[in-house]
Write a protein that holds these residues in place. Structure first.
Motif, short mmCIF file in Angstrom:
data_model
loop_
_atom_site.label_atom_id
_atom_site.label_comp_id
_atom_site.label_asym_id
_atom_site.label_seq_id
_atom_site.Cartn_x
_atom_site.Cartn_y
_atom_site.Cartn_z
N ALA A 126 0.83 -1.22 0.00
CA ALA A 126 0.00 0.00 0.00
C ALA A 126 0.86 1.26 0.00
N ASP A 127 2.12 1.15 0.42
CA ASP A 127 3.04 2.29 0.45
C ASP A 127 3.80 2.47 -0.86
N ASP A 128 3.65 1.53 -1.78
CA ASP A 128 4.39 1.56 -3.04
C ASP A 128 3.52 2.12 -4.16
N THR A 129 4.15 2.78 -5.10
CA THR A 129 3.42 3.27 -6.27
C THR A 129 3.17 2.10 -7.22
N PRO A 130 2.20 2.25 -8.11
CA PRO A 130 2.01 1.20 -9.12
C PRO A 130 3.29 0.93 -9.90
N GLU A 131 4.01 1.99 -10.27
CA GLU A 131 5.25 1.81 -11.03
C GLU A 131 6.26 0.97 -10.25
N GLN A 132 6.37 1.21 -8.95
CA GLN A 132 7.30 0.43 -8.13
C GLN A 132 6.87 -1.03 -8.06
N LEU A 133 5.58 -1.28 -7.88
CA LEU A 133 5.10 -2.66 -7.77
C LEU A 133 5.28 -3.41 -9.08
N TYR A 134 4.93 -2.78 -10.19
CA TYR A 134 5.09 -3.45 -11.49
C TYR A 134 6.58 -3.70 -11.77
N ALA A 135 7.43 -2.73 -11.51
CA ALA A 135 8.87 -2.91 -11.75
C ALA A 135 9.44 -4.01 -10.86
N LEU A 136 9.02 -4.05 -9.61
CA LEU A 136 9.50 -5.08 -8.69
C LEU A 136 9.14 -6.47 -9.22
N TRP A 137 7.88 -6.66 -9.58
CA TRP A 137 7.46 -7.98 -10.07
C TRP A 137 8.14 -8.30 -11.39
N ASP A 138 8.11 -7.38 -12.35
CA ASP A 138 8.70 -7.63 -13.66
C ASP A 138 10.19 -7.95 -13.57
N ASP A 139 10.94 -7.17 -12.79
CA ASP A 139 12.38 -7.40 -12.65
C ASP A 139 12.67 -8.72 -11.94
N THR A 140 11.87 -9.03 -10.93
CA THR A 140 12.08 -10.28 -10.20
C THR A 140 11.82 -11.48 -11.08
N VAL A 141 10.75 -11.44 -11.86
CA VAL A 141 10.44 -12.56 -12.75
C VAL A 141 11.54 -12.72 -13.80
N GLU A 142 12.06 -11.63 -14.30
CA GLU A 142 13.16 -11.71 -15.27
C GLU A 142 14.37 -12.40 -14.65
N ARG A 143 14.73 -12.03 -13.42
CA ARG A 143 15.83 -12.70 -12.71
C ARG A 143 15.53 -14.17 -12.49
N SER A 144 14.30 -14.46 -12.08
CA SER A 144 13.91 -15.84 -11.82
C SER A 144 14.03 -16.70 -13.07
N ARG A 145 13.57 -16.16 -14.18
CA ARG A 145 13.67 -16.93 -15.43
C ARG A 145 15.13 -17.24 -15.76
N ALA A 146 16.01 -16.27 -15.58
CA ALA A 146 17.43 -16.48 -15.87
C ALA A 146 18.01 -17.52 -14.91
N ARG A 147 17.67 -17.43 -13.64
CA ARG A 147 18.19 -18.40 -12.66
C ARG A 147 17.65 -19.81 -12.93
N LEU A 148 16.37 -19.90 -13.27
CA LEU A 148 15.80 -21.21 -13.57
C LEU A 148 16.42 -21.78 -14.84
N ASP A 149 16.59 -20.98 -15.87
CA ASP A 149 17.23 -21.45 -17.11
C ASP A 149 18.63 -21.96 -16.82
N ALA A 150 19.40 -21.23 -16.01
CA ALA A 150 20.75 -21.66 -15.68
C ALA A 150 20.74 -22.96 -14.89
N ALA A 151 19.83 -23.08 -13.94
CA ALA A 151 19.74 -24.32 -13.15
C ALA A 151 19.31 -25.49 -14.01
N MET A 152 18.39 -25.26 -14.94
CA MET A 152 17.95 -26.34 -15.82
C MET A 152 19.12 -26.81 -16.69
N ALA A 153 19.92 -25.88 -17.16
CA ALA A 153 21.08 -26.23 -18.00
C ALA A 153 22.17 -26.92 -17.19
#
Length: 183
Positions: free
Chosen positions: A92-119
């Protein structure tokens, strides 16, 4: 967005996770603070809280549980003992831009980490997460746990979004992209 019709186990699991991620992001997209803070009845759940919570779930799954790496900001600065639901409540203290950026950036990192672990060993490899008796979870377990987490919260997001502006549907329209990537 659609998982393969006849792929490998890994392709199906990652495809199912990505489909849920996409559906969840569509259900939360393009809202202002009021929309992200809307509640239904006595529930304290909000779309903003779900964005932040699932960002934490992603970071925990593909850092701490996968490799033992500590969580970074903003999670490492939270007082989880005072507020175990800090991710939900602090949104509730975060702006929409902060929340969207947090989720989008985190998912991008997660995809890279999962891809590396799968490989580096595939779904059968054991990860850092272990039970009190010393048994370690597999990467497959982490992916399945995150699919379950998204399944639960995408359903919540569906109800919340309908309450905000009437948006309904199972899948985003053809060609949909987040407002952040469409700009």
């Amino acid at each position: 967005m659609e998982p393969p019709l006849a792929g490998t186990e890994a392709e199906h699991l990652v495809g199912a996770l990505d489909r849920l991620r996409t559906t969840f992001r569509w259900k939360t997209d393009d809202l202002d603070s009021a929309g992200l803070q809307t509640r239904i009845g006595t529930s304290s759940l909000t779309l903003g809280g779900l964005l932040k919570h699932l960002a934490r779930a992603e970071d925990q799954m593909f850092s701490t549980k996968l490799s033992g790496a500590p969580l970074g900001p903003p999670w490492n600065a939270a007082d989880w003992h005072t507020d175990p639901d800090w991710d939900f409540n602090s949104a509730a203290d975060d702006t929409p831009e902060q929340l969207y950026a947090l989720w989008d950036d985190t998912v991008e990192r997660s995809r890279a980490r999962l891809d590396a672990a799968m490989a580096d060993g595939g779904l059968d490899q054991l990860v850092h997460l272990c039970w009190p008796d010393g048994r370690h979870a597999s990467l497959r377990r982490l992916v399945c746990d995150l699919i379950e987490e998204y399944g639960r919260h995408t359903g919540h997001a569906d109800l919340l979004r309908e309450a905000v502006d009437g948006l309904v549907g199972e899948d985003p329209p053809a060609g949909w992209r987040t407002r952040a990537t469409a700009d």
